[in-house]
Design a protein around this motif. Structure first.
Motif, short mmCIF file in Angstrom:
data_model
loop_
_atom_site.label_atom_id
_atom_site.label_comp_id
_atom_site.label_asym_id
_atom_site.label_seq_id
_atom_site.Cartn_x
_atom_site.Cartn_y
_atom_site.Cartn_z
N CYS A 143 2.11 12.26 2.89
CA CYS A 143 1.78 11.03 3.63
C CYS A 143 0.38 10.60 3.26
CB CYS A 143 1.94 11.22 5.14
SG CYS A 143 0.90 12.47 5.89
N TYR A 144 0.16 9.29 3.29
CA TYR A 144 -1.06 8.71 2.75
C TYR A 144 -1.70 7.70 3.70
CZ TYR A 144 0.70 10.56 -1.70
OH TYR A 144 1.17 11.38 -2.68
N SER A 145 -3.02 7.54 3.53
CA SER A 145 -3.72 6.45 4.19
C SER A 145 -3.47 5.18 3.40
CB SER A 145 -5.23 6.74 4.25
OG SER A 145 -5.81 6.60 2.96
N MET A 146 -3.94 4.04 3.92
CA MET A 146 -3.76 2.78 3.21
C MET A 146 -4.54 2.78 1.89
SD MET A 146 -6.12 0.10 5.37
CE MET A 146 -7.90 0.28 5.46
N ARG A 147 -5.56 3.64 1.80
CA ARG A 147 -6.37 3.73 0.58
C ARG A 147 -5.75 4.66 -0.46
NH1 ARG A 147 -9.37 4.06 5.12
NH2 ARG A 147 -10.96 2.46 5.48
#
Length: 298
Positions: A143-147
């Motif tokens: 899972c990732y941040s928007m960056r």
């Protein structure tokens, strides 16, 4: 209730979506469909909390919207269970206290396994599960941040709970603003083509109903407003409570997900901008209820 009021709520949700390339990601009618389904529900899970990696704490967007929905559902006689992780536990608890929500809370450990998911579903037997600004597992399992920051070593992945819920016939609802939140798999082709780093960050799970919003808290408030329209009663709180919820979140350590600073802002938007959105949402409900009252007197 007149369809124009739901359109008004949708117009607010579309504001600010262009900031992340999501301006055309909005699915018309999902807000009303989700609310109508919840009206018929009984026990509802609400999962929230999005860790900001550099700050090692949850952000101001998510818990406020989740608590807004929880309060509306409790007023409708529904049983609510709030679910989060250690990074947003205190934030969510303090927001609940500020709003007067009495929902039970479950805190995830390092991972929401299939076994634990099945245990929670068996314990509470929910009719619905809602994700409000909760990171979702991407196609590569992370899972990732928007960056594009990999959050997998910190944020407990909650997707198994949603996948097991869906297998059990539980209705799933996603609320998000960037494409990397649980539920956004429903519009994956759009996110991959239009959102920065979309192919990497796009959440894989596709919720039954998806509410895209310029700010996820606004999506939570709009869902509470939609429940208000369908139940013909005001379920939203006042502006002072909204301020108190944000202050309590920040006092508990929450940071702005964009600036990564502890401030009375959400997604880089000022307190005033967020209050304007909240009051516009609430005023739509007030206008609708007033119209209904007038019609009843004729």
């Amino acid at each position: 209730m007149h369809q124009g009021y739901f359109k008004g709520l949708e117009n607010i949700l579309k504001a600010n979506l262009g900031y992340r390339g999501m301006e055309n990601a909005f699915l018309e009618g999902e807000l009303k469909k989700a609310a109508r389904s919840l009206i018929a529900g009984d026990t509802i899970f609400i999962v929230t909390g999005f860790i900001v990696k550099d700050a090692c704490i949850g952000e101001t967007d998510g818990p406020i919207g989740a608590v807004s929905i929880a309060a509306a559902l409790e007023q409708l006689g529904k049983r609510v269970v709030l679910i989060s992780d250690k990074y947003s536990e205190d934030i969510l608890a303090q927001c609940s206290l500020a709003r007067g929500v009495s929902a039970a809370m479950e805190i995830m450990g390092s991972h929401m396994s299939t076994q634990l998911s099945q245990k929670l579903l068996k314990k509470y037997k929910p009719s619905h599960i809602i994700a409000v600004e909760r990171p979702g597992r991407a196609a590569d399992g992370k899972c990732y941040s928007m960056r594009g920051e990999d959050l997998s070593d910190m944020a407990p992945i909650a997707d198994d709970l949603f996948e097991e819920a869906k297998k059990a016939g539980v209705i799933t609802i996603g609320i998000g603003d960037g494409g990397n939140e649980i539920g956004m798999g429903k519009i994956r082709p759009y996110i991959v083509n239009s959102v920065d780093k979309g192919e990497l960050i796009c959440a894989a799970f596709a919720s039954d109903f998806l509410i895209a919003a310029g700010v996820s808290n606004w999506g939570g408030h709009a869902l509470s407003a939609a429940l208000s329209l369908l139940s013909h009663k005001m379920l939203l709180h006042d502006i002072n409570t909204e301020i108190a919820m944000l202050k309590s979140a920040v006092d508990a350590g929450a940071v702005d997900g964009c600036t990564k600073k502890r401030s009375l802002t959400v997604d880089g938007l000022s307190l005033e901008d967020n209050l304007d959105a909240f009051m516009t949402i609430k005023n739509i409900v007030a206008e609708a209820l007033e119209e209904q009252y007038i019609l009843m007197q004729l």
